[in-house]
Structure formats: structure tokens, C-alpha cells
Design an enzyme around this catalytic site. Structure first.
Site, PDB file in Angstrom:
ATOM      1  N   GLU A 166     -70.508 -87.604 -85.375  1.00 55.14           N
ATOM      2  CA  GLU A 166     -70.832 -86.403 -84.585  1.00 55.14           C
ATOM      3  C   GLU A 166     -69.714 -85.388 -84.743  1.00 55.14           C
ATOM      4  O   GLU A 166     -68.534 -85.753 -84.680  1.00 55.14           O
ATOM      5  CB  GLU A 166     -70.992 -86.775 -83.110  1.00 55.14           C
ATOM      6  N   GLU A 180     -68.430 -76.918 -77.307  1.00 58.75           N
ATOM      7  CA  GLU A 180     -68.751 -77.512 -76.027  1.00 58.75           C
ATOM      8  C   GLU A 180     -67.968 -76.758 -74.964  1.00 58.75           C
ATOM      9  O   GLU A 180     -66.793 -76.449 -75.156  1.00 58.75           O
ATOM     10  CB  GLU A 180     -68.376 -78.997 -75.970  1.00 58.75           C
TER      11      GLU A 180
END
Length: 225
Positions: A90, A95
Site C-alpha cells: 500500500e 491522508e
């Protein structure tokens, strides 16, 4: 439900949670009008748009994160259904909404980038934060990842957030970052990343919109699609 992160929303296919408006992809988090909880949307390009290496960027306007909203622009290995997570790898380009940003009063300025992978049969992660000089929820900003066989770097409006060396000489078990990935865009509510695990802790203004002007993948000389 929860997606392994104790998130509070349910992702739906409803147009009230994901739609195209004036050329933007609009992902909307909402409080349920009946019952408890929240709804939102998660957009994936799995088996549709995949790539290995490249310059990946999106122009995004995040909502006021409040507290409790968690917008993300990230990639997973396209072999996720076969090998699971974290063995698929990932890469988090954007974020926001982390508990550390909430406690520091920087929730609308702090951007996180990270990698997650399986290292010799153990979960491994490496990430950093960048504090922008201004709030990022008032306008569109460009979130970019430069991915080559040697390294992964992320940027906000050209300012570097994070860098990781993935050259096999220096990262002996980083095969996940040399395989095709697909993109994900989502807006979560609560969860471990935010440190808010109950509906009463969500103070962000709702409904909240994550607006995406474009997503682009450029050939950086190594790109395979």
C-alpha cells in the site's frame, strides 16, 4: 464495516455519496437521517486502471475535517484479492485527519504519506507528516507521487512530504512496490487513524464533500500500464 480500521461509515453506491458535478468527482460523507452512523463512498480502479511506476497525481479539495473526517488518495497492489494485505503493498499519497493533527490543532493542514508492506512475513510500515503553511480545505491542491524502481516520493503542491528508497539493494523485501497498483479515493469517518471510534466524537460539519478535479498518471520513463 470498519475496513479493519474501526471506521464508522458505510460505503454505498448511492449518488448522494458519489457523483460527478461540474466535472468534479464528489465524494460526500453524510450522517444518516434514520438510525445512527454515517455513509460515504470509496472509488477504486482495481482491474480497470493499473500501473507500475509513474507520476500519479490528483487535484483535490478536502472538506473541513472537523474533527473526525479522514480523506485519502492511495494505491494498493492489484494482486490484493490473491495475496491480501499487507502482502499486496500500500502507498498512501494523501491522508488527513490523524489524531496527532487533531491534538496539535493542525487537522486541516497536516498531510500524511506512508508505505505498508510485508517484510519477511512481518507487517512493516514507514510514514511521515507534512504541515502545510495554510489550511488545505479552502481550495484545491495537487497531491502527487513519484514512483520509480529506486524510490517513492510524495508531494503537496510541490512540497515534499515523504520519501522511501525501494531499490532492492536497500530494501530487501519490497517486492510489493515493484508490482502493478491501482488507485483508491475515499472519505472515511472516524477510525483508528483519527483516534475517534464513537459517533459522538465526530464534530466535523456534515455533509462534507471531497472534490476531485482530476486524477492523472504520467509516464516517467519507467511506467507500465
Amino acid at each position: 464495516p470498519g475496513w479493519g480500521n474501526n471506521e464508522l461509515q458505510e460505503y454505498t453506491e448511492n449518488s448522494e455519496n458519489a457523483r460527478i458535478e461540474n466535472g468534479d468527482l464528489v465524494i460526500t460523507a453524510r450522517k444518516r437521517t434514520v438510525g445512527n452512523g454515517f455513509t460515504s463512498a470509496r472509488i477504486r480502479t482495481q482491474d480497470k486502471v493499473t500501473f507500475r511506476y509513474g507520476t500519479i497525481e490528483a487535484r483535490i479539495k478536502v472538506p473541513d475535517l472537523g474533527d473526525g473526517l479522514w480523506p485519502a488518495f492511495w494505491t494498493l497492489g492489484n494482486n490484493f484479492p490473491q495475496v491480501g494485505w499487507p502482502a499486496c503493498g500500500e502507498l498512501d499519497i494523501l491522508e488527513m485527519g490523524n489524531s496527532s493533527a487533531i491534538s496539535a490543532g493542525l487537522v486541516n493542514r497536516r498531510v500524511g504519506s506512508a508505505a505498508h508492506w510485508e517484510n519477511n512475513d512481518q507487517y512493516a510500515t514507514y510514514g511521515l507528516f507534512y504541515d502545510a503553511p495554510q489550511r488545505l480545505d479552502t481550495d484545491y491542491h495537487v497531491y502527487r507521487m513519484e514512483w520509480t524502481p529506486e524510490s517513492v516520493k510524495t508531494f503537496v503542491d510541490g512540497a515534499k512530504v515523504w520519501e522511501m528508497n525501494i531499490d532492492p539493494v536497500n530494501c530487501g523485501d519490497c517486492t510489493e512496490f515493484h508490482e502493478p497498483h491501482f488507485m483508491i479515493l475515499n472519505l472515511a469517518v472516524g477510525g483508528n487513524y483519527t483516534g475517534i471510534l464513537g459517533t459522538d466524537g465526530i464534530s466535523a460539519p456534515l455533509p462534507a464533500e471531497m472534490r476531485v478535479d482530476y486524477v492523472r498518471v504520467y509516464d516517467n520513463g519507467h511506467t507500465e500500464m
